[in-house]
Design an enzyme around this catalytic site. Structure first.
Site, short mmCIF file in Angstrom:
data_model
loop_
_atom_site.label_atom_id
_atom_site.label_comp_id
_atom_site.label_asym_id
_atom_site.label_seq_id
_atom_site.Cartn_x
_atom_site.Cartn_y
_atom_site.Cartn_z
N THR A 68 7.25 29.00 9.00
CA THR A 68 6.01 29.60 9.46
C THR A 68 5.85 29.30 10.95
O THR A 68 6.24 28.24 11.42
CB THR A 68 4.82 29.03 8.67
N PHE A 105 -0.53 21.88 12.53
CA PHE A 105 -0.40 23.32 12.78
C PHE A 105 -1.03 24.14 11.65
O PHE A 105 -2.02 24.84 11.83
CB PHE A 105 1.08 23.65 12.99
N ASP A 107 -7.06 13.46 8.70
CA ASP A 107 -5.77 13.30 9.37
C ASP A 107 -5.72 11.90 9.99
O ASP A 107 -6.77 11.35 10.33
CB ASP A 107 -5.61 14.36 10.47
N LYS A 137 9.08 15.93 -1.12
CA LYS A 137 8.44 17.16 -1.61
C LYS A 137 8.79 17.43 -3.08
O LYS A 137 7.96 17.92 -3.85
CB LYS A 137 8.86 18.35 -0.73
N GLY A 174 -5.37 11.46 -7.82
CA GLY A 174 -6.40 10.60 -8.43
C GLY A 174 -7.79 11.00 -8.00
O GLY A 174 -8.73 11.01 -8.81
N TYR A 216 12.63 13.97 3.49
CA TYR A 216 11.64 15.06 3.41
C TYR A 216 11.82 15.86 2.12
O TYR A 216 10.86 16.09 1.38
CB TYR A 216 11.80 15.97 4.62
#
Length: 328
Positions: A176, A12, A32, A150, A103, A146
């Protein structure tokens, strides 16, 4: 022409970022592996001379020919349905994937922007949430895969900056919405709109008093773009500070869509945040940014997009009722 690599390009947000950077005159490499992304989100760019696509899993070694100026790391499951179904992959893309891209940025001497999230704040004890709040996160709960992916992502990014002198940026993204979201992925807006289009009652988890703040995708992308080109290396909240309860939001959806469906209530999932509102003081000061699209305008555009989906997409099941899954 500056060259940018955008991971999670078929997602998205990733696909909208590809559009933005092409519009701004960049050469864009999209990457992706389609674990949650959708090829149709990039169909309109297939023949664009300033776009190329590489199908690749960022948790594996990444090689890009030639120079690279910027990297935006947006490869990660981002909805409750996704990261509950694929928890190990979620942790790997936040750790191994981020390590690989840092990296690559070091090897190419490229500036890298990492997509973090408001979920690093967990179920916050501070409201609204500012960047100096450390959060209230259950590391071993179902959402921890999750949240901690993060949080680790932010930590290793800062380590690369401090130890290697890498140019890094971190955006903390709040809720969002907009075209190209997937229906039935566990997020509030597509869930409600999918239920409206299928003629189902709108499902609220808990009593509906929990709050969210919704930012339209064009505003979000503009904030990310400005942050990448800024000189600020610490996390910045990008989101809409206009807070609304889930019950009020469901009522807005009913009014917007003209439906006569009822609201039904189900059990609140474990560790679901009760409040979510960004403090965007820093973004206003550093980036001269704040959201411009009001919720009614953005929601109308989004609903019109969902109305164009096929019946197959509309009725595709992705654990529409995910409380039984999240509470395992």
């Amino acid at each position: 022409m500056k060259k940018v690599l955008i991971t999670g390009a078929a997602g998205f947000l990733g696909s909208h970022l590809c559009d933005k950077f092409i519009k701004e005159g960049f050469y864009v490499i999209g990457m992706d592996n389609f674990i949650t992304g959708d090829k149709k989100n990039l169909e309109h760019l297939e023949s664009h001379p300033n776009f190329e696509f590489i199908e690749h899993d960022v948790t594996e070694f990444i090689s890009i020919d030639g120079p690279l100026d910027y990297i935006l790391h947006f490869a990660s499951p981002a909805s409750p349905i996704d990261y509950l179904k694929i928890p190990i992959q979620t942790l790997k893309v936040g750790s191994l994937g981020t390590h690989n891209l840092l990296g690559l940025a070091k090897a190419k001497k490229a500036r890298i922007l990492i997509a973090s999230t408001s979920e690093v704040y967990g179920d916050p004890l501070v409201h609204p949430q500012s960047e100096d709040y450390y959060g209230n996160v259950n590391t071993i709960g179902p959402r921890g895969v999750y949240d901690e992916a993060k949080r680790f992502q932010e930590a290793i990014t800062m380590a690369y900056h401090r130890f290697h002198g890498l140019e890094t940026r971190i955006v903390r993204i709040f809720n969002t919405y907009g075209p190209r979201m997937r229906l039935n992925d566990g997020r509030v807006i597509p869930a409600f709109m999918g239920q409206v289009l299928r003629g189902e009652d709108l499902t609220i988890f808990g009593d509906g008093s929990q709050t969210r703040s919704f930012c339209y995708v064009d505003d979000q992308v503009e904030g990310i773009y400005r942050l990448l080109l800024s000189d600020y290396l610490y996390p910045v909240n990008i989101g809409n500070p206009h807070e609304i309860t889930i019950k009020e939001f469901a009522e807005e959806i009913i009014e917007l869509t003209g439906t006569d469906q009822k609201i039904v209530y189900k059990e609140l999932p474990q560790d679901d945040p009760l409040q979510r509102q960004p403090d965007i003081t820093l973004a206003k000061k550093l980036l001269n940014w704040e959201p411009k699209v009001d919720r009614k305008q953005g929601m109308t555009i989004t609903f019109n997009y969902f109305k164009t989906l096929s019946k197959e997409e509309l009725f595709k099941s992705e654990h529409k009722d995910f409380t039984s899954y999240i509470n395992k």
